[in-house]
Design a protein around this motif. Structure first.
Motif, short mmCIF file in Angstrom:
data_model
loop_
_atom_site.label_atom_id
_atom_site.label_comp_id
_atom_site.label_asym_id
_atom_site.label_seq_id
_atom_site.Cartn_x
_atom_site.Cartn_y
_atom_site.Cartn_z
N ARG A 4 14.18 4.20 1.67
CA ARG A 4 12.88 3.69 1.26
C ARG A 4 12.97 2.17 1.10
O ARG A 4 13.88 1.67 0.44
N SER A 5 12.03 1.46 1.67
CA SER A 5 12.00 0.01 1.55
C SER A 5 11.61 -0.39 0.13
O SER A 5 11.17 0.45 -0.68
N CYS A 6 11.74 -1.67 -0.18
CA CYS A 6 11.37 -2.17 -1.50
C CYS A 6 9.92 -1.84 -1.83
O CYS A 6 9.61 -1.35 -2.92
N LEU A 7 9.02 -2.08 -0.88
CA LEU A 7 7.60 -1.82 -1.11
C LEU A 7 7.33 -0.33 -1.30
O LEU A 7 6.54 0.08 -2.15
N GLU A 8 8.00 0.49 -0.51
CA GLU A 8 7.85 1.94 -0.65
C GLU A 8 8.33 2.40 -2.02
O GLU A 8 7.73 3.30 -2.64
N ASN A 9 9.40 1.80 -2.53
CA ASN A 9 9.90 2.16 -3.85
C ASN A 9 8.89 1.84 -4.95
O ASN A 9 8.73 2.60 -5.90
N ILE A 10 8.22 0.71 -4.81
CA ILE A 10 7.19 0.34 -5.79
C ILE A 10 6.07 1.37 -5.78
O ILE A 10 5.62 1.84 -6.84
N ILE A 11 5.63 1.74 -4.58
CA ILE A 11 4.55 2.73 -4.45
C ILE A 11 4.98 4.09 -5.02
O ILE A 11 4.21 4.76 -5.73
N LEU A 12 6.21 4.49 -4.73
CA LEU A 12 6.70 5.79 -5.20
C LEU A 12 6.89 5.82 -6.72
O LEU A 12 6.61 6.83 -7.37
N LEU A 13 7.35 4.71 -7.30
CA LEU A 13 7.47 4.65 -8.77
C LEU A 13 6.09 4.78 -9.40
O LEU A 13 5.91 5.49 -10.40
N ASN A 14 5.12 4.09 -8.84
CA ASN A 14 3.74 4.19 -9.28
C ASN A 14 3.26 5.65 -9.23
O ASN A 14 2.67 6.18 -10.18
N LYS A 15 3.58 6.33 -8.12
CA LYS A 15 3.17 7.72 -7.93
C LYS A 15 3.85 8.65 -8.94
O LYS A 15 3.19 9.53 -9.52
N GLU A 16 5.15 8.49 -9.16
CA GLU A 16 5.88 9.35 -10.08
C GLU A 16 5.34 9.22 -11.50
O GLU A 16 5.17 10.22 -12.21
#
Length: 389
Positions: free
Chosen positions: A254-266
């Motif tokens: 997961r890229s840095c941006l994807e990690n931000i989005i996924l943390l938001n989602k979790e």
């Protein structure tokens, strides 16, 4: 083969380490039985003792478990009424000292108490009444409950991120905490609290929570066990690796941006209310090759998450994108004192600003409530005058 045996040894080590950290404990609590009355003289038996939970500083659930080794807490029985003492003696109360931030649940899931302040007290098992003419002179049995003490850490800032993002390194840099640090995932396997100190004697607490993984909201990877600690923090501090993250060869990079989005989602899937908290983002490991270039490519996108979510799969996108109070690109590992001081000052300013906003909202809401009450009182007074006419 070597890798497999290493993983097995690591897993056993994690399990041993986790045994030393308790954030949930079940106890059987029982109020004392009331004493018997004395029909001949109309004597009343003594009230059975009660069981209370009392919030105290410097108490841990480990200490609670050590004191009540049988996990049973029984209050004393009330004394019987007799010729020399018409009123029976009350049974002895039992007090369970618990940490601040404890929620007390009954076994059926009912919340009995939320103990957040020093000395806060909750009755968890009431003693039975003493025997009298109403009960045929027999003492009444006390309440018996199975309770769960559920700890949610109280801290100003909750540090949230995927494994190996640098949470423990940051906590060590900004405070005197000494978390375990290593370059492999899941170094932190229990929450750590660090205190950021300032020249004016101000102090701000920060909770470093073990790394989440995708599916944490569904309790994958002990998600619920640690996400619950974010609930009592004033502010979320998300931290991500500028280089992205891959948990293992079996997992997707997961890229840095994807990690931000996924943390938001979790966070959203666990509890939507968490997204109402102020949030700040730290982009870590800016001392690595190509970090500056990678950051320049995504910094504008981070500030406009709602506009870029359409470019990602629907299942990984949150309904409510986070709006960050600030985005701080740093290298927590570099030991740059000016950089760390800047982070500390920004976190303090953001906390103070949001406290002021919260107070203003409370004042406005109170003013509206007072005005509504005044209008209701005026209407009732007017109605009363018309009635008397």
């Amino acid at each position: 083969m070597v890798f497999t045996s290493y993983c097995l040894r690591s897993e056993k080590k994690v399990r041993r380490y986790l045994r030393g950290f308790i954030d949930s404990l079940r106890l059987t609590v029982k109020g004392g039985t009331g004493g018997n009355g004395l029909p001949k003289y109309g004597g009343v038996g003594g009230q059975g003792g009660n069981v209370f939970c009392i919030a105290k500083e410097n108490i841990t659930l480990n200490k609670v478990k050590e004191k009540w080794t049988t996990k049973r807490v029984y209050a004393g029985h009330g004394g019987n009424s007799h010729a020399k003492a018409i009123l029976g003696e009350s049974g002895k109360d039992e007090n369970i000292e618990v940490p601040l931030g404890i929620r007390v649940y009954r076994d059926d899931g009912k919340l009995l108490a939320d103990l957040n302040e020093e000395g806060a007290k909750a009755l968890v098992a009431r003693g039975g009444y003493g025997g009298s003419h109403r009960s045929g002179w027999l003492g009444i049995k006390g309440q018996s409950n199975i309770i769960r003490l559920d700890l949610r850490l109280i801290a100003d800032i909750g540090l949230v991120g995927f494994p190996n993002a640098g949470k423990s390194t940051l906590l060590k840099a900004v405070s005197r905490a000494k978390p375990k640090i290593a370059s492999y995932p899941f170094t932190t396997i229990k929450p750590n609290i660090g205190i950021m100190e300032y020249p004016n004697l101000r102090s701000i607490s920060m909770a470093d929570l073990p790394g989440l993984i995708e599916g944490a909201h569904a309790n994958i990877g002990m998600g619920h066990k640690f996400l619950k600690h974010v609930e009592r923090t004033k502010m979320l501090l998300l931290i991500v690796d500028i280089n992205g993250f891959q948990l293992s060869p079996k997992h997707k990079y997961r890229s840095c941006l994807e990690n931000i989005i996924l943390l938001n989602k979790e966070l959203e899937l666990y509890k939507k209310e968490l997204l109402e908290k102020p949030a700040t983002l730290i982009i870590n490991k800016m001392d690595t090759p190509n970090a500056t270039k990678n950051y320049d490519e995504i910094k504008d996108k981070i500030s406009h998450l709602s506009e870029i979510l359409k470019d990602y799969p629907e299942e990984m996108c949150p309904e409510t994108p986070l709006i960050f109070d600030d985005i701080l690109p740093i290298s927590a590992k570099s030991g740059d004192e000016k950089q760390i001081q800047y982070v500390k000052e920004r976190l303090k300013d953001i906390l103070d600003l949001n406290d002021e906003i919260s107070k203003k909202k409370d004042m406005e809401e109170n003013a509206k409530l007072i005005q509504t009450l005044k209008e209701e009182i005026a209407e009732k007074a007017q109605g009363s005058q018309q009635f008397h006419r």
